[in-house]
Motif scaffolding. Structure first.
Motif, PDB file in Angstrom:
ATOM      1  N   HIS A   1      -7.504   0.646  -0.482  1.00  0.00           N
ATOM      2  CA  HIS A   1      -7.051  -0.491  -1.293  1.00  0.00           C
ATOM      3  C   HIS A   1      -7.914  -0.592  -2.557  1.00  0.00           C
ATOM      4  O   HIS A   1      -7.393  -0.738  -3.668  1.00  0.00           O
ATOM      5  CB  HIS A   1      -7.158  -1.761  -0.446  1.00  0.00           C
ATOM      6  CG  HIS A   1      -6.779  -3.018  -1.151  1.00  0.00           C
ATOM      7  ND1 HIS A   1      -5.890  -3.907  -0.613  1.00  0.00           N
ATOM      8  CD2 HIS A   1      -7.174  -3.573  -2.325  1.00  0.00           C
ATOM      9  CE1 HIS A   1      -5.759  -4.944  -1.423  1.00  0.00           C
ATOM     10  NE2 HIS A   1      -6.524  -4.750  -2.459  1.00  0.00           N
TER      11      HIS A   1
ATOM     12  N   ALA B   1      -7.344   2.381  -9.635  1.00  0.00           N
ATOM     13  CA  ALA B   1      -6.309   3.170 -10.310  1.00  0.00           C
ATOM     14  C   ALA B   1      -5.402   2.271 -11.149  1.00  0.00           C
ATOM     15  O   ALA B   1      -4.984   2.667 -12.246  1.00  0.00           O
ATOM     16  CB  ALA B   1      -5.488   3.953  -9.290  1.00  0.00           C
TER      17      ALA B   1
ATOM     18  N   TRP C   1      -1.054  11.542  -6.346  1.00  0.00           N
ATOM     19  CA  TRP C   1      -0.559  10.246  -5.882  1.00  0.00           C
ATOM     20  C   TRP C   1       0.433  10.405  -4.738  1.00  0.00           C
ATOM     21  O   TRP C   1       0.514   9.542  -3.866  1.00  0.00           O
ATOM     22  CB  TRP C   1       0.023   9.443  -7.043  1.00  0.00           C
ATOM     23  CG  TRP C   1      -1.045   9.122  -8.043  1.00  0.00           C
ATOM     24  CD1 TRP C   1      -1.118   9.546  -9.337  1.00  0.00           C
ATOM     25  CD2 TRP C   1      -2.222   8.346  -7.795  1.00  0.00           C
ATOM     26  NE1 TRP C   1      -2.272   9.077  -9.918  1.00  0.00           N
ATOM     27  CE2 TRP C   1      -2.972   8.341  -8.990  1.00  0.00           C
ATOM     28  CE3 TRP C   1      -2.735   7.666  -6.699  1.00  0.00           C
ATOM     29  CZ2 TRP C   1      -4.191   7.671  -9.123  1.00  0.00           C
ATOM     30  CZ3 TRP C   1      -3.944   7.000  -6.815  1.00  0.00           C
ATOM     31  CH2 TRP C   1      -4.658   7.004  -8.013  1.00  0.00           C
TER      32      TRP C   1
ATOM     33  N   GLU D   1       2.688  -2.716 -11.393  1.00  0.00           N
ATOM     34  CA  GLU D   1       1.507  -2.379 -10.595  1.00  0.00           C
ATOM     35  C   GLU D   1       0.555  -3.568 -10.489  1.00  0.00           C
ATOM     36  O   GLU D   1       0.064  -3.883  -9.396  1.00  0.00           O
ATOM     37  CB  GLU D   1       0.789  -1.173 -11.227  1.00  0.00           C
ATOM     38  CG  GLU D   1       1.585   0.105 -11.125  1.00  0.00           C
ATOM     39  CD  GLU D   1       1.259   1.150 -12.172  1.00  0.00           C
ATOM     40  OE1 GLU D   1       1.901   2.222 -12.146  1.00  0.00           O
ATOM     41  OE2 GLU D   1       0.374   0.911 -13.033  1.00  0.00           O
TER      42      GLU D   1
ATOM     43  N   MET E   1       0.828  -1.211   0.000  1.00  0.00           N
ATOM     44  CA  MET E   1       0.000   0.000   0.000  1.00  0.00           C
ATOM     45  C   MET E   1       0.866   1.267   0.000  1.00  0.00           C
ATOM     46  O   MET E   1       0.428   2.310  -0.469  1.00  0.00           O
ATOM     47  CB  MET E   1      -0.934   0.000   1.215  1.00  0.00           C
ATOM     48  CG  MET E   1      -1.992  -1.084   1.182  1.00  0.00           C
ATOM     49  SD  MET E   1      -3.239  -0.817  -0.076  1.00  0.00           S
ATOM     50  CE  MET E   1      -4.152   0.517   0.670  1.00  0.00           C
TER      51      MET E   1
ATOM     52  N   ASN F   1      -0.239   8.705  -1.147  1.00  0.00           N
ATOM     53  CA  ASN F   1       0.817   7.879  -0.581  1.00  0.00           C
ATOM     54  C   ASN F   1       0.942   8.058   0.943  1.00  0.00           C
ATOM     55  O   ASN F   1       1.451   7.180   1.631  1.00  0.00           O
ATOM     56  CB  ASN F   1       2.143   8.201  -1.262  1.00  0.00           C
ATOM     57  CG  ASN F   1       3.203   7.152  -1.073  1.00  0.00           C
ATOM     58  OD1 ASN F   1       4.340   7.340  -1.445  1.00  0.00           O
ATOM     59  ND2 ASN F   1       2.868   6.000  -0.518  1.00  0.00           N
TER      60      ASN F   1
ATOM     61  N   TYR G   1      -9.653   1.788  -3.954  1.00  0.00           N
ATOM     62  CA  TYR G   1      -9.366   2.951  -4.792  1.00  0.00           C
ATOM     63  C   TYR G   1      -8.084   2.731  -5.603  1.00  0.00           C
ATOM     64  O   TYR G   1      -8.036   3.014  -6.804  1.00  0.00           O
ATOM     65  CB  TYR G   1      -9.238   4.203  -3.907  1.00  0.00           C
ATOM     66  CG  TYR G   1      -8.879   5.453  -4.666  1.00  0.00           C
ATOM     67  CD1 TYR G   1      -9.798   6.074  -5.500  1.00  0.00           C
ATOM     68  CD2 TYR G   1      -7.611   6.021  -4.540  1.00  0.00           C
ATOM     69  CE1 TYR G   1      -9.469   7.226  -6.199  1.00  0.00           C
ATOM     70  CE2 TYR G   1      -7.269   7.168  -5.223  1.00  0.00           C
ATOM     71  CZ  TYR G   1      -8.200   7.769  -6.054  1.00  0.00           C
ATOM     72  OH  TYR G   1      -7.871   8.911  -6.753  1.00  0.00           O
ATOM     73  N   LEU G   2      -7.060   2.187  -4.954  1.00  0.00           N
ATOM     74  CA  LEU G   2      -5.796   1.925  -5.647  1.00  0.00           C
ATOM     75  C   LEU G   2      -5.967   0.822  -6.696  1.00  0.00           C
ATOM     76  O   LEU G   2      -5.367   0.898  -7.773  1.00  0.00           O
ATOM     77  CB  LEU G   2      -4.701   1.558  -4.647  1.00  0.00           C
ATOM     78  CG  LEU G   2      -4.294   2.655  -3.662  1.00  0.00           C
ATOM     79  CD1 LEU G   2      -3.256   2.142  -2.674  1.00  0.00           C
ATOM     80  CD2 LEU G   2      -3.805   3.895  -4.379  1.00  0.00           C
TER      81      LEU G   2
ATOM     82  N   LEU H   1       2.645   1.124  -3.975  1.00  0.00           N
ATOM     83  CA  LEU H   1       1.816   1.290  -5.180  1.00  0.00           C
ATOM     84  C   LEU H   1       1.588   2.755  -5.550  1.00  0.00           C
ATOM     85  O   LEU H   1       1.801   3.123  -6.718  1.00  0.00           O
ATOM     86  CB  LEU H   1       0.493   0.535  -5.013  1.00  0.00           C
ATOM     87  CG  LEU H   1      -0.379   0.430  -6.253  1.00  0.00           C
ATOM     88  CD1 LEU H   1       0.373  -0.232  -7.411  1.00  0.00           C
ATOM     89  CD2 LEU H   1      -1.647  -0.368  -5.934  1.00  0.00           C
ATOM     90  N   PRO H   2       1.193   3.628  -4.625  1.00  0.00           N
ATOM     91  CA  PRO H   2       1.044   5.033  -5.025  1.00  0.00           C
ATOM     92  C   PRO H   2       2.357   5.663  -5.492  1.00  0.00           C
ATOM     93  O   PRO H   2       2.368   6.539  -6.354  1.00  0.00           O
ATOM     94  CB  PRO H   2       0.538   5.731  -3.753  1.00  0.00           C
ATOM     95  CG  PRO H   2      -0.008   4.653  -2.903  1.00  0.00           C
ATOM     96  CD  PRO H   2       0.764   3.414  -3.241  1.00  0.00           C
TER      97      PRO H   2
END
Length: 178
Positions: free
Chosen positions: A133, A139, A155, A85, A58, A159, A135-136, A61-62
Motif C-alpha cells: 500500500h 507511485a 505494474w 489514482e 489495491m 498487480n 509503495y503504491l 490501482l496498479p
C-alpha cells in the motif's frame, strides 16, 4: 485540466468521504456502548467490508498505472489518470486500510488474545499488504509529478501481489493451519 480544477473537483468527494467515516465512527461507538455483547459480530462485518474495499482498491490501482504508463505525459488522458489514482487512494484505499487495521486488531485481541500461529502469520501478511500500500501511494505521487520510471510490465506484476497475499490471508483465517 489545470491543477486548480483537479483540486476543486476533489473537494466534494473528500467531504463526502469524511462525513462517511465520521458516521461510521459515531455509529460504531454507539453500537459498542449500547450493545457491547453483540458488538463482536458487527465488528467482524465492518472488518470484512473494509477488507473488501481495501482489496478492490489495491487490485485496481496498479491496473490504472498500467494504462497511465501508456498515456503521454501532460496529456488530458494522463491528467485524468492522476485524478482517478489520487481519488482512489485518498477516498477508498487509505480509509479502508485504516478501518481494516483498527477492527482487525480489536478482533485479534478480543477474539483470540493475539494467540495462534495462524494469526501471527496473518498479521505478517497484512503488514506486507500495508507495505505494498505504501509503495503504491509513493507511485501515485510519482505519477502525479510525471516521474514514474516503471514500465507497464512492472505494474502488471505488482498487480498480482495483492491477490497472492489475499489468498494466503483467507486460507490462514478460514483453515487456521497452525
Amino acid at each position: 485540466m489545470t491543477g486548480a480544477s483537479n483540486e476543486n473537483s476533489i473537494g466534494p468527494a473528500m467531504k463526502r468521504m469524511a462525513i462517511g467515516i465520521a458516521a461510521l465512527v459515531v455509529l460504531t461507538t454507539l453500537l459498542f456502548f449500547a450493545a457491547p455483547d453483540s458488538f463482536y459480530p458487527w465488528a467482524k462485518a465492518i472488518h470484512v467490508i473494509a477488507v473488501i474495499s481495501w482489496m478492490a482498491g489495491m487490485l485496481y490501482l496498479p491496473r490504472l498505472f498500467v494504462y497511465h504508463v501508456e498515456a503521454e505525459k501532460g496529456s488530458g488522458q494522463s491528467e485524468t489518470f492522476k485524478v482517478m489514482e489520487r481519488r482512489l487512494l485518498r477516498a477508498i484505499i487509505n480509509p479502508a486500510m485504516v478501518v481494516t487495521w483498527v477492527f482487525g486488531l480489536w478482533l485479534a485481541w478480543k477474539g483470540f488474545g493475539f494467540q495462534g500461529g495462524w494469526l501471527h502469520a496473518k498479521i505478517l501478511a497484512v503488514l506486507l499488504l500495508s507495505g505494498l500500500h505504501g509503495y503504491l501511494a509513493g507511485a501515485v505521487r510519482k505519477f502525479a509529478e510525471d516521474k514514474n520510471e516503471k514500465p507497464a510490465r512492472h505494474w502488471r506484476m505488482v498487480n498480482e501481489i495483492p491477490t497472492l497475499l489475499m489468498i494466503v490471508i483467507v486460507i490462514l483465517v478460514i483453515v487456521k493451519p497452525f
